[in-house]
Design a protein around this motif. Structure first.
Motif, PDB file in Angstrom:
ATOM      1  N   MET A   1       0.842  -1.215   0.000  1.00 37.81           N
ATOM      2  CA  MET A   1       0.000   0.000   0.000  1.00 37.81           C
ATOM      3  C   MET A   1       0.875   1.263   0.000  1.00 37.81           C
ATOM      4  N   PHE A   2       0.251   2.378  -0.255  1.00 38.88           N
ATOM      5  CA  PHE A   2       0.996   3.634  -0.239  1.00 38.88           C
ATOM      6  C   PHE A   2       1.486   3.937   1.174  1.00 38.88           C
ATOM      7  N   LYS A   3       2.631   4.606   1.255  1.00 33.18           N
ATOM      8  CA  LYS A   3       3.179   5.020   2.566  1.00 33.18           C
ATOM      9  C   LYS A   3       2.398   6.207   3.102  1.00 33.18           C
ATOM     10  N   LYS A   4       2.130   7.171   2.193  1.00 33.97           N
ATOM     11  CA  LYS A   4       1.450   8.412   2.589  1.00 33.97           C
ATOM     12  C   LYS A   4       0.817   9.029   1.348  1.00 33.97           C
ATOM     13  N   VAL A   5      -0.383   9.557   1.492  1.00 32.94           N
ATOM     14  CA  VAL A   5      -1.093  10.144   0.351  1.00 32.94           C
ATOM     15  C   VAL A   5      -1.314  11.641   0.574  1.00 32.94           C
ATOM     16  N   LEU A   6      -0.953  12.433  -0.440  1.00 32.03           N
ATOM     17  CA  LEU A   6      -1.263  13.868  -0.407  1.00 32.03           C
ATOM     18  C   LEU A   6      -2.599  14.081  -1.110  1.00 32.03           C
ATOM     19  N   ILE A   7      -3.468  14.860  -0.507  1.00 26.88           N
ATOM     20  CA  ILE A   7      -4.771  15.155  -1.099  1.00 26.88           C
ATOM     21  C   ILE A   7      -4.713  16.567  -1.687  1.00 26.88           C
ATOM     22  N   ASP A 215      -8.722  -1.824 -13.116  1.00 26.38           N
ATOM     23  CA  ASP A 215      -7.461  -2.011 -12.389  1.00 26.38           C
ATOM     24  C   ASP A 215      -6.307  -2.200 -13.372  1.00 26.38           C
ATOM     25  N   SER A 216      -5.090  -2.367 -12.831  1.00 22.60           N
ATOM     26  CA  SER A 216      -3.903  -2.435 -13.696  1.00 22.60           C
ATOM     27  C   SER A 216      -3.741  -3.817 -14.334  1.00 22.60           C
ATOM     28  N   PHE A 217      -4.687  -4.758 -14.053  1.00 18.24           N
ATOM     29  CA  PHE A 217      -4.647  -6.083 -14.679  1.00 18.24           C
ATOM     30  C   PHE A 217      -5.602  -6.172 -15.864  1.00 18.24           C
ATOM     31  N   GLY A 218      -6.220  -5.042 -16.195  1.00 18.73           N
ATOM     32  CA  GLY A 218      -7.147  -5.031 -17.322  1.00 18.73           C
ATOM     33  C   GLY A 218      -8.574  -5.395 -16.960  1.00 18.73           C
ATOM     34  N   ASN A 219      -8.840  -5.585 -15.652  1.00 20.41           N
ATOM     35  CA  ASN A 219     -10.226  -5.835 -15.237  1.00 20.41           C
ATOM     36  C   ASN A 219     -10.979  -4.505 -15.184  1.00 20.41           C
ATOM     37  N   VAL A 220     -12.195  -4.496 -15.712  1.00 23.52           N
ATOM     38  CA  VAL A 220     -13.055  -3.312 -15.610  1.00 23.52           C
ATOM     39  C   VAL A 220     -14.460  -3.778 -15.227  1.00 23.52           C
ATOM     40  N   GLN A 311     -10.470   3.113  -5.771  1.00 32.73           N
ATOM     41  CA  GLN A 311      -9.558   3.986  -6.524  1.00 32.73           C
ATOM     42  C   GLN A 311      -8.141   3.888  -5.963  1.00 32.73           C
ATOM     43  N   ILE A 312      -8.051   3.980  -4.642  1.00 34.10           N
ATOM     44  CA  ILE A 312      -6.734   3.965  -3.986  1.00 34.10           C
ATOM     45  C   ILE A 312      -6.107   2.579  -4.117  1.00 34.10           C
ATOM     46  N   ARG A 313      -6.903   1.539  -3.921  1.00 30.14           N
ATOM     47  CA  ARG A 313      -6.385   0.163  -4.004  1.00 30.14           C
ATOM     48  C   ARG A 313      -5.839  -0.153  -5.394  1.00 30.14           C
ATOM     49  N   VAL A 314      -6.604   0.193  -6.438  1.00 31.47           N
ATOM     50  CA  VAL A 314      -6.133  -0.156  -7.784  1.00 31.47           C
ATOM     51  C   VAL A 314      -4.923   0.695  -8.174  1.00 31.47           C
ATOM     52  N   ALA A 315      -4.872   1.935  -7.687  1.00 28.85           N
ATOM     53  CA  ALA A 315      -3.711   2.791  -7.972  1.00 28.85           C
ATOM     54  C   ALA A 315      -2.451   2.212  -7.327  1.00 28.85           C
ATOM     55  N   ALA A 316      -2.629   1.523  -6.187  1.00 33.02           N
ATOM     56  CA  ALA A 316      -1.502   0.897  -5.493  1.00 33.02           C
ATOM     57  C   ALA A 316      -1.123  -0.442  -6.126  1.00 33.02           C
ATOM     58  N   GLY A 317      -1.775  -0.798  -7.243  1.00 36.95           N
ATOM     59  CA  GLY A 317      -1.416  -2.008  -7.976  1.00 36.95           C
ATOM     60  C   GLY A 317      -2.178  -3.242  -7.534  1.00 36.95           C
ATOM     61  N   LYS A 318      -3.201  -3.055  -6.705  1.00 43.58           N
ATOM     62  CA  LYS A 318      -3.999  -4.212  -6.276  1.00 43.58           C
ATOM     63  C   LYS A 318      -5.082  -4.512  -7.308  1.00 43.58           C
ATOM     64  N   GLU A 319      -5.533  -5.783  -7.270  1.00 43.44           N
ATOM     65  CA  GLU A 319      -6.615  -6.165  -8.169  1.00 43.44           C
ATOM     66  C   GLU A 319      -7.939  -5.631  -7.627  1.00 43.44           C
TER      67      GLU A 319
END
Ligand code: MV4
Length: 452
Positions: A1-7, A215-220, A311-319
């Motif tokens: 997961m991300f270490k820290k997120v800037l909004i 997501d980054s695996f091509g699932n929509v 949004q945050i999960r898929v940006a972090a490379g999760k399915e």
């Protein structure tokens, strides 16, 4: 997961994103302008930094200030919310150059949808219905030939526009040349791109939009549609999900079209495909919004999917945490955008101090807001006080719950759109569900007041 997120945002959406990060156990950095030092997002974030003066151009749009703050504070991701940096492909490039993950689609996906003529072509290539129309117009003659083939009225649209900006309706040959020149000049002035294309103009369609997440695996997957027809001068006032005008078969077809559109551009993150539904039940792709939208909450209420979390999960490379068959839509949700505006006076913004504030509550009632008693709404940004979202098993239950919640909502010190929303949810045409984008204009006609 991300270490820290800037909004990189303010107001209710900054609060919404911080809440999602907290649930995921991610520390957050808020940035704020000098006008927002007392804003709730500053309080809720783990850390907060002032990045400039009140004017957005000097703060929430100040790329060096945002990027520097992210680097200084050790953020490995930036969430842009909506508006501000959320659809700026150049900002996505800059984030990447600094090894910061932009929580949203790639710059390439964003550019493909940001240029509306390109988006139309992509849709045609992927069997997504679009209105009869043209590519970028080179000559008036070309526009005239299209108008004669499709029939007037037509609409001219700036390819770099969107959300209702840079559009001109043309009703006959006489109006064509001047309108095309003006449209091109405005497009150059406002978007730095003179490209204009034409479409057959649909009179008073319904505005239906489909929420997707990739997501980054091509699932929509898609999460069904929202009806956003109730708007005034392209500002949405009330949204609902599902649309009273969409049956299950159309929902499946429109959803599948939105998924095809997203897959065609390898879309990652949350996005929305906007469609217009005409009076014969035919629907057409208009544009794609490559960000989380204000009205995402009505979809969350009926799907039970936390869109910002995904949004945050898929940006972090999760399915994606869901397959299409996991998505079961239940009940009905309505959202009212509560603004500090005077609906009796052309919706004039009324910034100022909220002297008293009591939000409604109870089963099926959600308030997404950055407001509190004593909060001063600054004059520099949009005038949203908060969003009130009500869920019910049926549309009528959601609607009645909304009426009660609006009555319960106490906001003193500034004029708000609450009384206006109360009238809408009690209106017979709204109750019937048979309305379109002409609703507000028609409503003013019916009550015998001037539409401003
Ligand atoms: C149209 C249209 C009619 N015909 N395109 C406005 C927002 C932008 N996304 C597209 N818009 C429209 N495009 C054709 N070919 C009517 C509108 C439109 C509209 C669309 C959705 C919601 C409210 C609207 C209000 C006026 C016009």
């Amino acid at each position: 997961m991300f270490k820290k997120v800037l909004i990189a945002n303010r107001g209710e959406i900054a609060v919404r994103v911080i809440r999602a990060c907290r649930e995921l156990g991610i520390p957050t950095v808020a940035v704020y302008s000098q006008a927002d030092a007392k804003s709730l997002h500053v309080r809720l974030a783990t850390d907060a930094f002032c990045i400039g003066p009140a004017q957005s151009s000097e703060s929430y749009l100040n790329i060096p200030a945002i990027i520097t703050t992210a680097i200084m504070t050790g953020c490995d991701a930036i969430h842009p919310g909506y508006g501000f940096m959320s659809e700026r492909a150049d900002f996505v490039d800059i984030c990447e150059q600094h090894n910061i993950k932009f929580i949203g689609p790639s710059a390439e996906s964003m550019r493909k949808m940001g240029d509306k003529a390109t988006a139309r072509r992509t849709m045609i290539e992927n069997n997504v219905p679009v209105t009869p129309g043209t590519g970028i117009l080179k000559t008036v003659q070309e526009a005239r030939e299209f108008a004669h083939k499709a029939g007037y009225p037509i609409i001219l649209k700036a390819t770099a526009g969107g959300g209702g900006k840079g559009m001109r309706i043309v009703r006959n040959d006489d109006e064509l040349e001047t309108n095309m020149t003006l449209c091109q000049q405005e497009a150059q002035k406002f978007f730095g791109n003179p490209g204009v294309y034409a479409e057959k103009f649909l009179e008073n369609p319904r505005h239906i939009e489909v929420q997707i997440i990739g997501d980054s695996f091509g699932n929509v997957i898609h999460l069904g549609e929202r009806d956003c027809s109730i708007q005034r001068r392209h500002q949405k006032l009330l949204e609902e999900a599902p649309s009273p005008a969409i049956d299950e078969k159309t929902r499946q077809e429109m959803g599948a079209a939105a998924v095809r559109a997203a897959k065609a551009i390898k879309y990652e993150g949350a996005g929305t495909c906007e469609f217009l539904l005409d009076h014969d039940g035919k629907w057409y792709f208009m544009e794609m919004n490559t960000r989380v939208q204000v009205e995402h909450c009505v979809t969350e209420m009926i799907s039970q999917v936390d869109i910002v979390r995904e949004q945050i999960r898929v940006a972090a490379g999760k399915e994606l945490g869901y397959k299409q068959e996991d998505i079961k839509l239940r009940g009905h949700a309505i959202e009212c955008r509560i603004n500090a505006e005077d609906s009796e006076n052309g919706f004039m913004p009324c910034p100022g101090t909220i002297d008293a504030y009591v939000a409604p509550g109870g089963f099926g009632v959600r308030v997404d807001s950055h407001s509190y008693p004593g909060y001063k709404i600054p004059p520099y940004y949009d005038s949203m006080i908060g969003k009130l979202i009500c869920w019910g098993e049926t549309r009528n239950q959601a609607r009645r719950r909304m009426y009660q919640a609006l009555k319960e909502y106490v906001i003193l010190g500034v004029k708000t759109t609450i009384p206006f929303h109360q009238q809408i949810v009690e209106d017979e045409v709204f109750i019937s569900g048979k309305f379109n984008t002409g609703f507000i204009e028609d409503y003013y006609k019916r009550i015998g007041k001037e539409f401003k």
